[in-house]
Scaffold this active site. Structure first.
Site, short mmCIF file in Angstrom:
data_model
loop_
_atom_site.label_atom_id
_atom_site.label_comp_id
_atom_site.label_asym_id
_atom_site.label_seq_id
_atom_site.Cartn_x
_atom_site.Cartn_y
_atom_site.Cartn_z
N GLU A 85 0.80 -1.22 0.00
CA GLU A 85 0.00 0.00 0.00
C GLU A 85 0.84 1.28 0.00
O GLU A 85 0.47 2.25 -0.66
CB GLU A 85 -0.93 0.01 1.23
CG GLU A 85 -1.99 -1.07 1.23
CD GLU A 85 -3.10 -0.78 0.23
OE1 GLU A 85 -3.10 0.32 -0.37
OE2 GLU A 85 -3.97 -1.65 0.05
N SER A 343 -31.46 -26.58 51.24
CA SER A 343 -30.57 -27.05 52.32
C SER A 343 -29.11 -26.71 52.09
O SER A 343 -28.24 -27.21 52.81
CB SER A 343 -30.71 -28.57 52.45
OG SER A 343 -32.03 -28.94 52.75
#
Length: 780
Positions: A85, A343
């Site tokens: 690029e 419980s």
């Protein structure tokens, strides 16, 4: 010559003035049109502990972005990007005049775009401020590129590109693309993968490698040719890469631990949130829970939590069975939802009672019918066992023994101890701590339950869960090292003699586990403490609707054991350490005797049953007596006997004092005849009877209590029937209702009586010695 010099001077001055005007114009333009720098944190991603994305939150435009720095990206990608690029990126001021001139000339000559001529700075400018593809738009792009170079350094400009370049659809940035297409972080890209991702932004839809691999390969090879041209990579590497095909699976979207991701996202504003989740464990458990989905009743959901015992880091977090399943309320996080724990809290009561010196592991408790005011607790099976030890009561999760211990320890004190240790509990509005909290009459969450059980993995200290790596450990004391160790051993199914007695069929090696079922079968719980981890499982309907037959041992425990097996296989790679299972110095083993709970000499007549117990600090507490124990019916009785062994008054000639340990009177219906107190106490010598014996033989009525208000059925088709019996007294007993004899019984024999009439009732029982018990109650 002078004229030429004068002309040059004028041109120079005009050039300087022109440049000055240009600079002033650019300065004004820069101030009036500031850079619209993007917000990298506008989207958010939650990561596992190894950096793998768990879940992504898109920004307002629906874009997923995973912010990274240059250092977090493979250098191969940076090399491929710059070579293809903008290889002069680090040298130009934002624009490349040569490239722009070439592109402009080609455009004029060919009447269409042949090459771009844009630098990376110009591409970043187009990203942050999109402009039309016209000459005027190109001028604006050039201006923005120059602005970027004025205000930012090259690394900052490149960072914007890495995080915002579009890869098509909702994917932006090299990190999001790397995870989406390759399933790996951007710092692990190979050269071939780097070249592929460098070219994709040119035409992300047309070059999608998962749909058009041949197009993507040709585009990648163009990048490789550019790299060869500029001798960035060796020819050998490039030729090898060209021989590789582009074969990718479908796009990978991070979709793990959604409810945890939602929770962390609401709590944190960071663009990248690093969680403690183990990616493999989370994925495997989500697959496991998906398979369990069809085994659950309609509308039922489930939650799983797995925590490292050493660091308290959460390694797996499943808040529901399926986020997308609206029928099962999958969007509701049941890890944090407040529910009744059933419980689950019983182990903490027994541990705290041990630390108070009230009980040891084999203390005698009473699983018998009880009533405290209007509260009448029952066991899950609706039956009663009678005499049980602490370890048996805990393993079998019996309710009445827990109520007996809480009654002595104190409900308010128990609640204060748990909340003081950082365990979140929620009482119903306007309700004070009471006996019901040990059976689920309180609210808590799976997260709080797992936090609480860290006490059994961390030598009695409760540590808070950690969802992120940062921050220090936070813990508070709850139990002593000794009681925490003893309770964990009991929950593992071990005994002081390592006989593994009373081990249930579902017991797993080295797993201390406990179940819970809330009232009405609304919630099924199972929690386990292993050598490396703590696990919690919840199953039920998020809307709180009861589900018949749903309870901890049947619903949640099988899932807990599957989770445990899966987690155990990964323990060596996942968890930090193994619990050192050494017996604390404060714990020792003692041979105790029932019914007193004390250490007695060998062949002592008061040792009716010998048991091996864990004790703490060498303290051997006596057997707890219930608060409503009838007077004169305690365990230790002192009598006087004569030379023939008959019981006499203390002032009788030759009377000898004798101590006799008797079973609690409420246990008589469950004792063999030889152990019942009328057979354990010496026969009365009628020539010199003992008044203390008459006092000690107090009677009590079982089946109805003084002050009860009972409701008669609406129809005489089903009259009210009560099972009545008496404790204490001598063998023969007579029963009277409102003054009329209704029954004669022998010993502890029970009988059924049918009631028809409304109003106040008076029930009386009398034994052979004239001792009576009275119960006045009302039938409405």
């Amino acid at each position: 010559m002078v004229c030429i010099v004068r002309v040059i001077g004028q041109i120079y001055r005009k050039g300087v003035i022109f440049c000055l005007f240009i600079c002033i114009g650019l300065f004004i333009a820069d101030k009036t049109n500031p850079l619209p720098l993007p917000n990298i944190s506008s989207s958010r991603v939650v990561l596992a502990e190894d950096g793998t994305p768990l879940w992504r939150f898109t920004n307002q435009k629906g874009v997923w972005r995973y912010p990274v720095t240059i250092q977090q990206v493979s250098p191969y990608y940076i090399q491929a990007l710059l070579a293809y690029e903008d290889r002069w990126f680090y040298h130009h001021p934002g624009i490349n005049p040569v490239a722009l001139g070439r592109a402009f000339g080609q455009d004029i000559y060919h009447h269409h775009i042949v090459s771009g001529g844009s630098t990376l700075s110009m591409q970043v400018a187009r990203i942050i401020d999109p402009c039309p593809h016209t000459y005027l738009g190109k001028i604006g792009q050039i201006f923005r590129a120059l602005q970027l170079e004025w205000h930012l350094n090259k690394e900052q400009i490149l960072t914007i590109y890495l995080n915002h370049v579009s890869y098509g659809g909702m994917v932006e940035g090299i990190a999001a693309a790397s995870w989406t297409y390759l399933g790996k972080p951007p710092d692990q890209l190979t050269k071939g993968e780097a070249a592929l991702l460098a070219v994709l932004p040119q035409a992300p839809s047309r070059l999608r490698p998962d749909r058009y691999p041949e197009r993507a390969k040709k585009a990648r090879d163009k990048v490789l040719e550019r790299l060869a041209q500029f001798k960035v990579w060796s020819k050998r590497d490039i030729e090898e890469i060209k021989g590789e095909n582009v074969l990718l699976s479908e796009r990978q979207i991070p979709q793990l631990a959604p409810l945890l991701a939602r929770r962390l996202s609401l709590q944190n504003k960071d663009a990248v949130i690093h969680s403690t989740i183990n990616i493999d464990m989370q994925r495997h458990l989500e697959e496991l829970l998906e398979n369990w989905k069809n085994r659950l009743p309609p509308h039922n959901s489930a939650a799983i939590l797995v925590v490292d015992s050493a660091t308290m880091q959460v390694k797996a977090y499943l808040g529901s069975v399926d986020l997308q399943d609206k029928q099962r309320f999958g969007y509701v996080d049941m890890v944090t939802a407040i529910r009744s724990p059933g419980s689950i809290l019983k182990p903490f009561l027994y541990g705290l009672a041990m630390d108070e010196g009230l009980i040891h592991s084999e203390s005698l408790l009473q699983d018998v019918p009880r009533q405290s005011g209007h509260y009448r607790p029952e066991d899950f099976s609706s039956s009663f066992v009678g005499p049980v030890s602490v370890s048996q009561a805990l393993r079998r999760s019996l309710n009445l023994p827990a109520v007996q211990v809480l009654e002595v320890y104190g409900a308010r004190k128990f609640y204060g101890k748990l909340t003081g240790a950082g365990i979140g509990l929620k009482l119903p509005q306007m309700v004070e701590p009471n006996l019901a909290i040990i059976l689920g009459g309180i609210g808590t969450s799976l997260e709080n339950v797992v936090t609480a059980y860290s006490a059994f993995a961390r030598k009695g200290r409760v540590a808070m869960l950690r969802f992120k790596n940062n921050g220090s450990m936070s813990e508070r004391p709850l139990l002593s090292k000794g009681s925490a160790w003893v309770i964990r051993k009991i929950l593992e199914g071990e005994s002081p003699l390592d006989s593994n007695f009373d081990r249930q069929i579902f017991q797993q090696d080295h797993l201390a586990w406990k179940t819970g079922t809330s009232y009405g079968y609304r919630d099924a719980w199972a929690v386990g403490v292993g050598r490396h981890h703590i696990m919690g499982v919840w199953i039920g309907r998020p809307d709180g609707t009861p589900v018949a037959g749903q309870y901890g041992i049947a619903s949640a425990t099988p899932l807990l054991f599957q989770v445990y097996d899966m987690v155990r296989n990964q323990a060596s790679q996942t968890f930090s350490y193994s619990i050192k299972d050494h017996e604390p110095a404060t714990v020792s083993v003692a041979q105790i005797c029932w019914p007193s709970g004390q250490i007695l000499p060998d062949r002592d007549q008061n040792c009716r049953q010998k048991r091996t117990a864990w004790i703490i600090n060498h303290i051997v507490p006596p057997t707890l007596e219930m608060a409503d124990q009838p007077l004169g019916t305690g365990i230790s009785q002192t009598v006087w006997i004569n030379e023939r062994g008959f019981q006499v008054s203390s002032d009788c000639p030759g009377a000898i004092e004798k101590k006799i340990d008797l079973w609690p009177i409420a246990l008589e219906p469950w004792l063999p005849l030889t152990e019942q107190r009328h057979n354990r106490l010496p026969t009365q010598d009628l020539s010199c009877p003992s008044l203390s014996m008459m006092e000690s033989s107090s009677l009590s009525i079982i089946g109805v209590k003084n002050g009860d208000h009972l409701q008669l059925p609406p129809s005489n088709m089903h009259p009210l029937t009560l099972k009545l019996s008496a404790l204490g007294g001598t063998k023969k007993k007579w029963w009277f209702l409102n003054g009329y004899l209704i029954q004669e019984t022998d010993g502890n024999q029970s009988f059924d009586h049918v009631f028809h009439n409304h109003g106040k009732q008076q029930l009386t029982v009398m034994d052979e010695m004239g001792k009576t018990a009275l119960a006045e109650f009302t039938l409405n």
